[in-house]
Write an enzyme that holds these catalytic residues in place. Structure first.
Site, PDB file in Angstrom:
ATOM      1  N   ASP A 140       0.942  -1.164  -0.047  1.00  0.00           N
ATOM      2  CA  ASP A 140      -0.068  -0.117  -0.117  1.00  0.00           C
ATOM      3  C   ASP A 140       0.935   1.196   0.073  1.00  0.00           C
ATOM      4  OD1 ASP A 140      -2.461  -1.106  -0.176  1.00  0.00           O
ATOM      5  OD2 ASP A 140      -3.112  -0.710   2.031  1.00  0.00           O
ATOM      6  N   LYS A 160      -3.541   2.878  -3.222  1.00  0.00           N
ATOM      7  CA  LYS A 160      -4.720   4.209  -3.421  1.00  0.00           C
ATOM      8  C   LYS A 160      -4.802   5.508  -2.911  1.00  0.00           C
ATOM      9  CE  LYS A 160      -7.585  -0.082  -3.071  1.00  0.00           C
ATOM     10  NZ  LYS A 160      -8.549  -0.647  -2.152  1.00  0.00           N
ATOM     11  N   MET A 211      -9.401   9.507   6.275  1.00  0.00           N
ATOM     12  CA  MET A 211      -9.674  10.005   4.814  1.00  0.00           C
ATOM     13  C   MET A 211     -10.748  10.852   4.734  1.00  0.00           C
ATOM     14  SD  MET A 211      -9.450   6.012   3.472  1.00  0.00           S
ATOM     15  CE  MET A 211     -10.574   5.584   4.701  1.00  0.00           C
TER      16      MET A 211
END
Length: 425
Positions: free
Chosen positions: A203, A225, A332
């Site tokens: 990641d 991502k 996030m």
């Protein structure tokens, strides 16, 4: 005997007769080690300690309660003396030498034909250390090497395929939580598995510096991502994990934070298990708790907050307790910060509720922005706040050393009761 006189080797004693002369704790330890190697052990001693008697009573070794006789060496492949009597040990060693049988003389390492090293086992690796006849030095070195293997500081990865079991389809997947990004905050187990890996599926927010320490032939597959941009869809990540494991590889899925805290680790584990792939989950230090701590913000604190909620910035916040004494942590959430603040305000959270944003927690470019529910969106836009960031909403932000002085309206120590908070003027 100088250390240069030693030729290191390893004995395979499975099913072979071995003699131990002596009945004390040292003899018991040596007998136990020989039994672990599969040897057929005979112990000769007038008196035996409880540990040896227990092994004999269990039928694991033969105990002969008498004095040593030269004929005891007949047929032995290996001999260990541990009587505590130098004269007896020397006699046993001389008889063994005359019959060309390797013998460890515990009373005189300089005259001994063989030495017993300090031994540790990590996975299927056995570490044996000789240190010039100094057993304490050998044990200290053994422990240091074993610790380095356990923590991943030394490579434990296999390079030769075993003839018994390492076939295509015998691979595995480890979902490893890497913590908030600092290489020192990954768990010992996670670091060790990373050092054993053949393939790392990485990641963007994991401890990236550890990837530079991997062996050159370890493949790193990037699947990171960013908000709104998923170049490798989750379904494809799942397939990569299974395909690589079924090809016989040890696969580490290196994630930021914890695999099971908004990390989709549960989906990956379920997908692998449904396809017969062995999965190990290694917890990580979730950024929801660790990143606020990097800014000195506890998610709970005596007199301020007894509980907390962790949500993403994309989640509906109407069901979250709208109280300053219940910490809300947004992951996030930078892109949705203005809307999230408005939602919490509509739910009843006062506009003056402290809010802290911690960007790049524990990294050299860490930055902390502190305001209130009513001001934080404008502050974040003006400062150019960007992910990765953790947003903390609640009175616990007052404890942070980065909080402005007027936020600190009480004694927040845990050694004395908190004084009543006085509204800021």
């Amino acid at each position: 005997m100088a250390i240069q006189d030693i030729y290191p080797t390893a004995l395979r004693l499975l099913g072979r007769p071995v003699l131990v002369v002596g009945g004390g704790p040292v003899a018991a330890r040596r007998a136990k080690g020989l039994l672990d190697a599969g040897a057929r052990v005979t112990v000769v001693a007038p008196l035996a300690c409880p540990a040896l008697n227990e092994l004999a009573d269990a039928g694991l070794l033969e105990l002969q309660p008498r004095q040593y006789r030269p004929s005891d060496t007949d047929g032995a492949w290996f001999i260990q003396t541990a009587t505590g009597d130098p004269d007896v040990d020397t006699k046993v060693a001389a008889d063994a030498e005359a019959r060309r049988i390797w013998c460890v003389n515990a009373s005189d390492h300089e005259a001994s034909a063989a030495w017993t090293p300090a031994v540790a086992v990590v996975d299927d690796v056995k570490i044996a250390v000789n240190a010039g006849g100094d057993p304490r030095r050998a044990m200290a070195l053994r422990d240091a090497v074993a610790t380095a293997l356990e923590t991943g500081d030394l490579p434990l990865r296999r390079h030769r395929v075993s003839g018994t079991g390492a076939t295509a389809g015998a691979g595995s997947v480890a979902l490893v939580g890497g913590g908030p990004g600092d290489t020192g905050l990954i768990t010992v187990r996670g670091r060790r598995l990373l050092g054993q890996s053949d393939v790392v599926v990485a990641d963007r927010l994991g401890p990236r510096e550890l990837l530079t320490e991997l062996a050159p032939d370890v493949r790193v597959i990037e699947v990171g991502k960013t908000p709104g941009h998923h170049p490798v869809p989750q379904a494809q990540i799942n397939k990569i994990l299974v395909d690589e494991a079924l090809a016989g590889h040890r696969v580490v899925r290196l994630k930021g934070g914890d695999p099971y805290v908004l990390g989709r680790g549960g989906e990956e584990a379920e997908f692998c298990r449904q396809r017969g792939v062995e999965v190990e989950v290694v917890p990580g230090v979730t950024s929801a708790i660790s990143v606020p701590a990097a800014a000195g913000i506890p998610v709970t604190h005596r007199g301020l907050a007894k509980g907390f909620s962790v949500v993403t910035g994309h989640e509906e916040l109407s069901d979250v307790p709208a109280r300053a004494d219940h910490t809300v942590i947004l992951l996030m959430g930078v892109g949705q910060l203005r809307g999230s603040a408005a939602s919490l305000g509509r739910a009843g959270l006062p506009a003056g509720t402290p809010v802290g944003i911690v960007e790049n927690g524990y990294l050299p470019n860490q930055r902390v922005t502190i305001g209130t529910l009513g001001t934080i969106a404008d502050q974040a836009e003006a400062a150019g706040v960007a992910n990765p960031a953790v947003i903390v909403i609640g009175d616990v932000v007052r404890v942070s050393p980065f909080a402005p002085p007027h936020f600190k309206t009480a004694d927040y120590s845990t050694t004395s009761p908190n004084a009543p908070r006085v509204p800021a003027r």
